[in-house]
Design a protein around this motif. Structure first.
Motif, mmCIF file in Angstrom:
data_model
loop_
_atom_site.group_PDB
_atom_site.id
_atom_site.type_symbol
_atom_site.label_atom_id
_atom_site.label_comp_id
_atom_site.label_asym_id
_atom_site.label_seq_id
_atom_site.Cartn_x
_atom_site.Cartn_y
_atom_site.Cartn_z
ATOM 1 N N ARG A 47 -61.809 -82.291 -58.795
ATOM 2 C CA ARG A 47 -61.876 -82.596 -57.375
ATOM 3 C C ARG A 47 -60.902 -81.725 -56.591
ATOM 4 O O ARG A 47 -59.725 -81.659 -56.896
ATOM 5 N N THR A 48 -61.424 -81.064 -55.573
ATOM 6 C CA THR A 48 -60.578 -80.291 -54.678
ATOM 7 C C THR A 48 -60.004 -81.239 -53.636
ATOM 8 O O THR A 48 -60.727 -82.053 -53.063
ATOM 9 N N VAL A 49 -58.719 -81.118 -53.409
ATOM 10 C CA VAL A 49 -58.028 -81.990 -52.463
ATOM 11 C C VAL A 49 -57.730 -81.196 -51.197
ATOM 12 O O VAL A 49 -57.247 -80.066 -51.257
ATOM 13 N N LYS A 50 -58.003 -81.811 -50.054
ATOM 14 C CA LYS A 50 -57.714 -81.175 -48.774
ATOM 15 C C LYS A 50 -56.298 -81.552 -48.343
ATOM 16 O O LYS A 50 -55.870 -82.699 -48.528
ATOM 17 N N LEU A 66 -45.643 -87.813 -51.326
ATOM 18 C CA LEU A 66 -44.589 -87.819 -52.339
ATOM 19 C C LEU A 66 -45.126 -87.339 -53.684
ATOM 20 O O LEU A 66 -44.501 -86.510 -54.350
ATOM 21 N N ALA A 67 -46.274 -87.883 -54.092
ATOM 22 C CA ALA A 67 -46.861 -87.509 -55.379
ATOM 23 C C ALA A 67 -47.103 -86.005 -55.457
ATOM 24 O O ALA A 67 -46.932 -85.395 -56.513
ATOM 25 N N PHE A 68 -47.500 -85.407 -54.342
ATOM 26 C CA PHE A 68 -47.754 -83.967 -54.292
ATOM 27 C C PHE A 68 -46.479 -83.176 -53.978
ATOM 28 O O PHE A 68 -46.545 -82.039 -53.525
ATOM 29 N N GLY A 69 -45.328 -83.786 -54.241
ATOM 30 C CA GLY A 69 -44.059 -83.071 -54.114
ATOM 31 C C GLY A 69 -43.819 -82.516 -52.743
ATOM 32 O O GLY A 69 -43.464 -81.355 -52.599
ATOM 33 N N PHE A 70 -44.051 -83.352 -51.704
ATOM 34 C CA PHE A 70 -43.847 -82.951 -50.312
ATOM 35 C C PHE A 70 -44.768 -81.797 -49.919
ATOM 36 O O PHE A 70 -44.437 -80.996 -49.070
ATOM 37 N N GLY A 71 -45.905 -81.715 -50.589
ATOM 38 C CA GLY A 71 -46.901 -80.680 -50.310
ATOM 39 C C GLY A 71 -46.885 -79.529 -51.297
ATOM 40 O O GLY A 71 -47.827 -78.733 -51.339
ATOM 41 N N SER A 72 -45.851 -79.416 -52.118
ATOM 42 C CA SER A 72 -45.760 -78.288 -53.051
ATOM 43 C C SER A 72 -46.895 -78.287 -54.071
ATOM 44 O O SER A 72 -47.312 -77.225 -54.538
ATOM 45 N N PRO A 83 -52.564 -73.530 -54.821
ATOM 46 C CA PRO A 83 -53.763 -73.313 -55.634
ATOM 47 C C PRO A 83 -53.453 -72.675 -56.993
ATOM 48 O O PRO A 83 -54.272 -72.713 -57.898
ATOM 49 N N ILE A 84 -52.281 -72.103 -57.118
ATOM 50 C CA ILE A 84 -51.858 -71.466 -58.371
ATOM 51 C C ILE A 84 -50.570 -72.130 -58.835
ATOM 52 O O ILE A 84 -49.617 -72.256 -58.065
ATOM 53 N N ALA A 85 -50.545 -72.581 -60.067
ATOM 54 C CA ALA A 85 -49.348 -73.138 -60.711
ATOM 55 C C ALA A 85 -48.675 -74.237 -59.895
ATOM 56 O O ALA A 85 -47.492 -74.150 -59.596
ATOM 57 N N PRO A 86 -49.409 -75.306 -59.541
ATOM 58 C CA PRO A 86 -48.782 -76.362 -58.738
ATOM 59 C C PRO A 86 -47.599 -77.019 -59.448
ATOM 60 O O PRO A 86 -46.632 -77.420 -58.790
ATOM 61 N N GLY A 87 -47.623 -77.107 -60.772
ATOM 62 C CA GLY A 87 -46.494 -77.677 -61.494
ATOM 63 C C GLY A 87 -45.232 -76.854 -61.342
ATOM 64 O O GLY A 87 -44.125 -77.389 -61.238
ATOM 65 N N THR A 88 -45.394 -75.548 -61.314
ATOM 66 C CA THR A 88 -44.253 -74.660 -61.104
ATOM 67 C C THR A 88 -43.701 -74.843 -59.698
ATOM 68 O O THR A 88 -42.486 -74.939 -59.508
ATOM 69 N N PHE A 89 -44.589 -74.942 -58.712
ATOM 70 C CA PHE A 89 -44.132 -75.161 -57.332
ATOM 71 C C PHE A 89 -43.516 -76.543 -57.177
ATOM 72 O O PHE A 89 -42.558 -76.715 -56.410
ATOM 73 N N GLY A 90 -44.030 -77.525 -57.895
ATOM 74 C CA GLY A 90 -43.425 -78.854 -57.879
ATOM 75 C C GLY A 90 -42.025 -78.832 -58.467
ATOM 76 O O GLY A 90 -41.114 -79.498 -57.955
ATOM 77 N N THR A 91 -41.847 -78.071 -59.533
ATOM 78 C CA THR A 91 -40.520 -77.945 -60.133
ATOM 79 C C THR A 91 -39.577 -77.234 -59.166
ATOM 80 O O THR A 91 -38.403 -77.604 -59.045
ATOM 81 N N ASP A 127 -54.747 -87.761 -63.239
ATOM 82 C CA ASP A 127 -53.693 -86.742 -63.381
ATOM 83 C C ASP A 127 -54.067 -85.413 -62.721
ATOM 84 O O ASP A 127 -54.052 -84.352 -63.346
ATOM 85 N N HIS A 128 -54.376 -85.486 -61.437
ATOM 86 C CA HIS A 128 -54.686 -84.271 -60.671
ATOM 87 C C HIS A 128 -53.525 -83.286 -60.817
ATOM 88 O O HIS A 128 -52.367 -83.681 -60.763
ATOM 89 N N PRO A 129 -53.784 -81.994 -61.027
ATOM 90 C CA PRO A 129 -52.704 -81.030 -61.220
ATOM 91 C C PRO A 129 -51.758 -80.939 -60.028
ATOM 92 O O PRO A 129 -50.610 -80.520 -60.176
ATOM 93 N N GLY A 130 -52.219 -81.339 -58.844
ATOM 94 C CA GLY A 130 -51.359 -81.301 -57.660
ATOM 95 C C GLY A 130 -50.337 -82.419 -57.618
ATOM 96 O O GLY A 130 -49.383 -82.363 -56.846
ATOM 97 N N ILE A 131 -50.528 -83.443 -58.439
ATOM 98 C CA ILE A 131 -49.531 -84.518 -58.507
ATOM 99 C C ILE A 131 -48.350 -83.973 -59.303
ATOM 100 O O ILE A 131 -48.457 -83.754 -60.510
ATOM 101 N N VAL A 132 -47.247 -83.723 -58.598
ATOM 102 C CA VAL A 132 -46.101 -83.052 -59.215
ATOM 103 C C VAL A 132 -44.815 -83.873 -59.139
ATOM 104 O O VAL A 132 -43.739 -83.362 -59.471
ATOM 105 N N TRP A 133 -44.909 -85.128 -58.712
ATOM 106 C CA TRP A 133 -43.718 -85.979 -58.712
ATOM 107 C C TRP A 133 -43.110 -86.022 -60.115
ATOM 108 O O TRP A 133 -41.896 -86.040 -60.281
ATOM 109 N N ASP A 134 -43.961 -85.999 -61.116
ATOM 110 C CA ASP A 134 -43.494 -86.027 -62.505
ATOM 111 C C ASP A 134 -42.690 -84.775 -62.853
ATOM 112 O O ASP A 134 -41.702 -84.848 -63.582
ATOM 113 N N GLU A 135 -43.069 -83.626 -62.324
ATOM 114 C CA GLU A 135 -42.294 -82.400 -62.540
ATOM 115 C C GLU A 135 -40.927 -82.516 -61.877
ATOM 116 O O GLU A 135 -39.918 -82.058 -62.436
#
Length: 170
Positions: free
Chosen positions: A12-15, A27-33, A37-45, A89-97
């Motif tokens: 699913r693509t998220v807008k 919050l889950a999307f790390g304040f938007g980080s 579209p590329i490496a959201p976990g890295t941007f979340g970190t 577990d959408h890849p954009g959810i980066v609170w866990d990172e």
């Protein structure tokens, strides 16, 4: 949970409007980080680094208390956002990172060199997912499942930094 919520991370693509209009998903999307579209976990970190600098000077018990509270909140935050987006577990959810990085840095000195080492160590374990991280990622779902593998990757990263600091006299 709907059948859509059981689909893989990339279904699913998220807008951005969906994320910015919902405080929990924000919050889950790390304040938007996590919208990267590329490496959201890295941007979340990367989004975790300013948070680390805010709490790094606190004593270890207070630092640990904050991390524990944020991790517990993360189970709710990530689970609630998963349900709202109907994607497991959408890849954009980066609170866990963010929390995993904070765990990695728990025993490290507060310097940019250690932040860089912590970033690399955490990303290595988060991406590589050595046992049992990969098993947890595949078998535990919901908010706890989102959080648990990254919490453990943070523990692995912290252990590496402690060994590096103690073993090499850094």
């Amino acid at each position: 949970m709907t059948s859509q919520a059981r689909k893989t991370k990339t279904q699913r693509t998220v807008k951005p409007a969906e994320i910015f209009s919902d405080p929990v998903c924000f919050l889950a999307f790390g304040f938007g980080s996590g919208l990267s579209p590329i490496a959201p976990g890295t941007f979340g970190t990367l989004a975790a680094i300013p948070i680390y600098w805010l709490v790094a000077g606190l004593g270890r018990p207070l630092y640990a208390s904050i991390v524990i509270a944020l991790a517990i909140a993360g189970v709710y935050i990530c689970g609630r956002c998963e349900r709202r987006l109907e994607v497991q577990d959408h890849p954009g959810i980066v609170w866990d990172e963010i929390i995993g990085f904070l765990i990695t840095m728990m025993f490290a000195p507060a310097s940019w060199q250690w932040v860089l080492l912590g970033f690399l160590a955490f990303r290595l374990f988060d991406i590589w997912k050595p046992w049992p991280i990969g098993d947890l990622d595949r078998t535990i779902h919901g908010g706890l499942g989102v959080m648990l593998d990254d919490l453990l990757a943070g523990v692995y990263g912290a252990a590496c930094l402690v060994m590096l600091r103690n073993g090499f006299g850094i």
